[in-house]
Design a protein around this motif. Sequence first.
Motif: not given
Lengths: 506, 420
Positions: B177-190, B198-199
């Motif tokens: 997320e951070s690399l994408e320029g967003k706030r560093g929120y972990p994503r839900l998995k799956p 990424l992207f």
Amino acid sequence: MPKVTIDEKVVDVPEGTNLIEAARLGGIEVPHYCYHPKLSVAGNCRMCLVEIEKQPKLQIACNTKVAEGMVVKTQNPRVEKARRSVLEFILINHPIDCPICDQAGECKLQEYYMKHDLAVSRFPIEEKVHKDKAVDLGPWVMLDMERCILCTRCVRFCQEVAEVNELCVSERGDHSTLTTFPGAKLENPYSANVVEICPVGALTNKDFRFKCRVWFLKRTESVCPGCSMGCNINIDQNEGEIHRLTPRVNEEVNEHWMCDEGRLTYKPVNQKNRLRFAKMGEKDLHPDEVLRAVREMMTGVDPNLVCGIGSAQFTNEDNYALASFLKELGSSHLFYHRFEPAHPSVDDYLIKADKNPNTKGVSTLGFKEIGGDRRFKFFFVLGALPEEALNRIALEQQKKVILFNPWDEETVHYADTLLPVGTFAETEGTFTNCQGRVQRIRAAFPPPGEGRPVWQWLTHLTRLFEKPAPNYTTAPALFLSMANQIAAFRGLDYEKIGNQGMLLKG
Amino acid sequence: MDRVLTANFDHPDVDKLPVYEGRGGYRSLKKVFSLKPEQVIEEVKSSGLRGRGGAGFGTGMKWGFVPQNSGKPIYLCVNADEGEPGTFKDRELLLRDPHRLIEGVIIASYAIRCHTAYLYLRGEFFEPYQKLEAAIREAYTKGYLGKNILGTGYDLDLHIHRGAGGYICGEETALIESLEGKRGYPRLKPPFPAVQGLFGCPTVVNNVETLSALPYILEKGAASYKKMGTEKSPGTKLFSISGPVQKPGVYEIELGYPLRKFIHEDAGGMLPGKILKAVIPGGSSVPILDASEVEQVNLDYESMNQFGTFLGSGGVIVIDEDFCLVKALKVLAKFYAHESCGQCSPCREGTGWVHKIMTRMEAGKGTPADLDLLLNLADNMTGQTICVLADSIAMPTRSYIKKFRQEFEDHVALQKCSKM
Ligand SMILES: Cc1cc2nc3c(=O)[nH]c(=O)nc-3n(C[C@H](O)[C@H](O)[C@H](O)COP(=O)(O)O)c2cc1C
Ligand code: SF4
Ligand code: SF4
Ligand code: SF4
Ligand code: FES
């Protein structure tokens, strides 16, 4: 379609359904905060944890899709314990100012606490994190950051529905703060929707806050009269004073939303300048007197001098009653007018440039745009028609105008006779939106004074003319007649239109 | 034992390309490019290399999850965000042997068919940043990066992205997320990054140390690597040891090595007068070991699990009898409360709550009921959240209180620290 067992109940649901929706289809509510059917799944509140057979950890229902044979428990002791603990976490830093909170009474925090928790606080009040109490986010919305449970519904709404970057979360941990981006305001044309999707009292509508406790509000299902989209709404009122309009779900029309402009359409209803009594000249008259005077005026008149001017602001029923009345008089000259502001707002979602709720309806009923020779003398007009529009088709210096209007406005004082009628909020009937969807509006309360529906005035007049028909007693009866007479309305049924509308034929 | 990761640590100029090459650097590439990407994955699979970022997931297996027919680009993210308290091993690799990492990046990228790799670097790592930038520039000039690498037709770009200071951005999906320029929120998995990273494209996230082991494995062969370590934890690993020991620092150790030996021999034993009380073996978030457990446990994934803890990142924190565990837990709680991204209710509120209780307790205002409250909160925070940061304070809380309950009770009863 996969079959899943939820709390012993077998439900058959479409592929791809998540467990919150699947349970809902089975009549079971899985409590949740961050999930909203129209927004992406954030999975952050953790309120919707459920147990799934063969999975060691509890799973969030919002982010779990059904699978054939899945066995789900939403209310066993383990799930209930987890739910209570999540609620406890959400509540430790909550200010609990329900007594002064506008959300009280329709608050998911209150509701779930009463239903699932009821535990005593283990967190010392003096250790609560304090945050800003009255943050002005934009023209419509105030934020109480202490009440925010950081579900990010509002943030996702802005990004995904309004398609703007206005709201975001800053800071981390229990200091996380909902805020607008630097230099931005919450001012998209749909901004106030965040108030309804906020599950708690963090976001309040500036136009509503502190005005009325929600348990005093009575709700009436209606349709927004602000433009030809006809967003489905609720009228929330108390003793004849409207306090707010809120969007009502109609997936075919407005989904879950309405625009901010539409929320203001109730203001004129509450306005002071309502027309309360029938008037001829400056004089208030008893309805019977006025009707008799009109009857007198119309005696022996050549029907070709009579015309009806319907309105795209009035219901199908009102316009249809006008058309039927003219037919009885022997005239078939039907025109309509509509409200046309100079710079209408418009977008490619809900906001239509045509600011009339019933343009499609009135034209379907056979009314034509005003134009042609100046040859009419007697006018039956719905709504505040500008005088110059009338003059375009009036025999010079010779017009007689009977005008139905909810307001006593300077601009219509050219009318010889003014008859008070209800606004959309006081009227039973239907509008046809730009999609051709016939949608019902309902009277939240009666019009003030001696106001009554157009069709009722006209029915009484018809009686004075000793004509047998039309003799309408209710809006549904009128609708039935319309469905019989007008091809496009054929087959539509007032009851079946219900609260989701039905499309015109063809 | 071969030095897989630290072979060049004694050569101060090895961050310069010619020196690195002189010591056999980039030699594995010739072999790598003669193999098909699948064969590289196979080789790494059979080496048994496991991710060194903490979770210990099989590296070859992870690469194998990347779909090769998605029609989307595939990305590699190098996790150089090293932020776990007590862990400082990636920093040494970045500083002292940057080309080894670049070589590893090329191997991994080739294996997963990636043409753009990002190196997510902890913001505070300024010196490593300069070293890496220089090394990457050299690699481009020499044709190890860029178009048509070594005439093979294979293209790869490597970009550095510097973080802004959030520990959570080391969690792989927050990193993305951070690399994408967003706030560093972990994503839900799956979905997992291998499928949708990424992207929205298939992505592999690997730790610096994991990647740095690849040149050895590809050059010397999986079999040589597997000769070291244990059956299920093959190879070597870096351990960063801190606390009152004679020689704190970073060591390359063969997995399976006894922890006791590591502390008392390699790290030179305790400082004079200090008695070992406990060890946090795998970075600040893993359960603690008491002195008797330290005597028995080995430095490998399985042995650690047997003792109810984890090898984690290999950050070994030694604690002596004079150090107050109440304070230790307070400091940890402060860290996790500060670093919680704030998404999940149990973590956002729970980390702060634990921190408040610990602050109170450390100041001598704890109550006997606090201990059970803490244990209860730890349970309520476990396994309920989007990422495992909540567990990272729950696990220490539970293990410190369970194993050292008396020390906590004394602190509460005395209303102050007995260590002072
Ligand atoms: C809160 C949190 C912080 C993490 N920080 C790091 C980190 O700084 N460096 C790292 O390599 N992995 C970190 N990880 C682990 C990564 O999510 C991921 O598992 C790892 O980068 C995968 O690489 P590997 O398979 O090579 O170990 C962290 C995980 C969590 C939950
Ligand atoms: S948000 Fe709900 S619980 Fe909170 S103060 Fe308002 S009504 Fe009470
Ligand atoms: S303001 Fe309301 S909708 Fe927005 S994050 Fe907070 S609780 Fe959720
Ligand atoms: S567990 Fe904590 S750090 Fe991880 S996603 Fe949830 S709130 Fe963020
Ligand atoms: S509704 Fe599922 S986590 Fe919030």
